[in-house]
Design a protein around this motif. Structure first.
Motif, short mmCIF file in Angstrom:
data_model
loop_
_atom_site.label_atom_id
_atom_site.label_comp_id
_atom_site.label_asym_id
_atom_site.label_seq_id
_atom_site.Cartn_x
_atom_site.Cartn_y
_atom_site.Cartn_z
N LYS A 86 99.82 13.64 -2.69
CA LYS A 86 99.36 11.99 -2.19
C LYS A 86 97.38 12.98 -1.96
O LYS A 86 96.76 11.98 -1.39
N ASN A 87 96.74 13.89 -2.25
CA ASN A 87 95.46 14.24 -1.89
C ASN A 87 95.92 15.48 -2.67
O ASN A 87 95.12 16.73 -2.24
N LEU A 88 94.92 15.23 -4.02
CA LEU A 88 94.99 16.52 -4.78
C LEU A 88 93.96 16.95 -4.97
O LEU A 88 92.40 16.09 -5.26
N GLN A 89 93.49 18.19 -4.74
CA GLN A 89 92.14 18.65 -5.11
C GLN A 89 92.56 19.95 -5.61
O GLN A 89 92.47 21.16 -4.67
N PRO A 90 92.38 20.15 -6.50
CA PRO A 90 92.64 21.28 -7.54
C PRO A 90 92.21 22.69 -6.44
O PRO A 90 92.56 23.97 -6.35
N ASP A 91 90.51 22.18 -6.65
CA ASP A 91 89.53 23.65 -6.13
C ASP A 91 89.94 23.58 -4.86
O ASP A 91 90.42 24.91 -4.53
N LEU A 92 89.95 22.73 -3.95
CA LEU A 92 90.60 23.07 -2.59
C LEU A 92 91.47 23.96 -2.70
O LEU A 92 91.88 24.77 -1.91
N PHE A 93 92.73 23.86 -3.87
CA PHE A 93 94.20 23.94 -3.49
C PHE A 93 94.23 25.51 -3.93
O PHE A 93 95.05 26.50 -3.62
#
Length: 59
Positions: A27-34
């Motif tokens: 629900k909150n895709l942030q690939p760099d943060l992940f």
């Protein structure tokens, strides 16, 4: 976890935890943060296995 009750909110179950999979929040895709968080988690808890697009997909 609910304070004082010991209850855990796990809408998708706890299988990923047992298997050591890390998945992004769909629900909150942030690939760099992940990637940053996953790398940090793996440095602290080495049993978390490698994460890949296969592991990151949620059925």
């Amino acid at each position: 976890m609910s304070p004082g009750t010991g209850e855990v909110y796990a809408p998708y179950g706890l299988d990923d935890v047992a298997l050591g999979y890390l998945r992004p929040n769909s629900k909150n895709l942030q690939p760099d943060l992940f990637h940053q968080k996953a790398t940090s988690y793996q440095s602290r808890w080495p049993w978390y296995g490698p994460f890949s697009p296969v592991h990151m997909a949620r059925a």
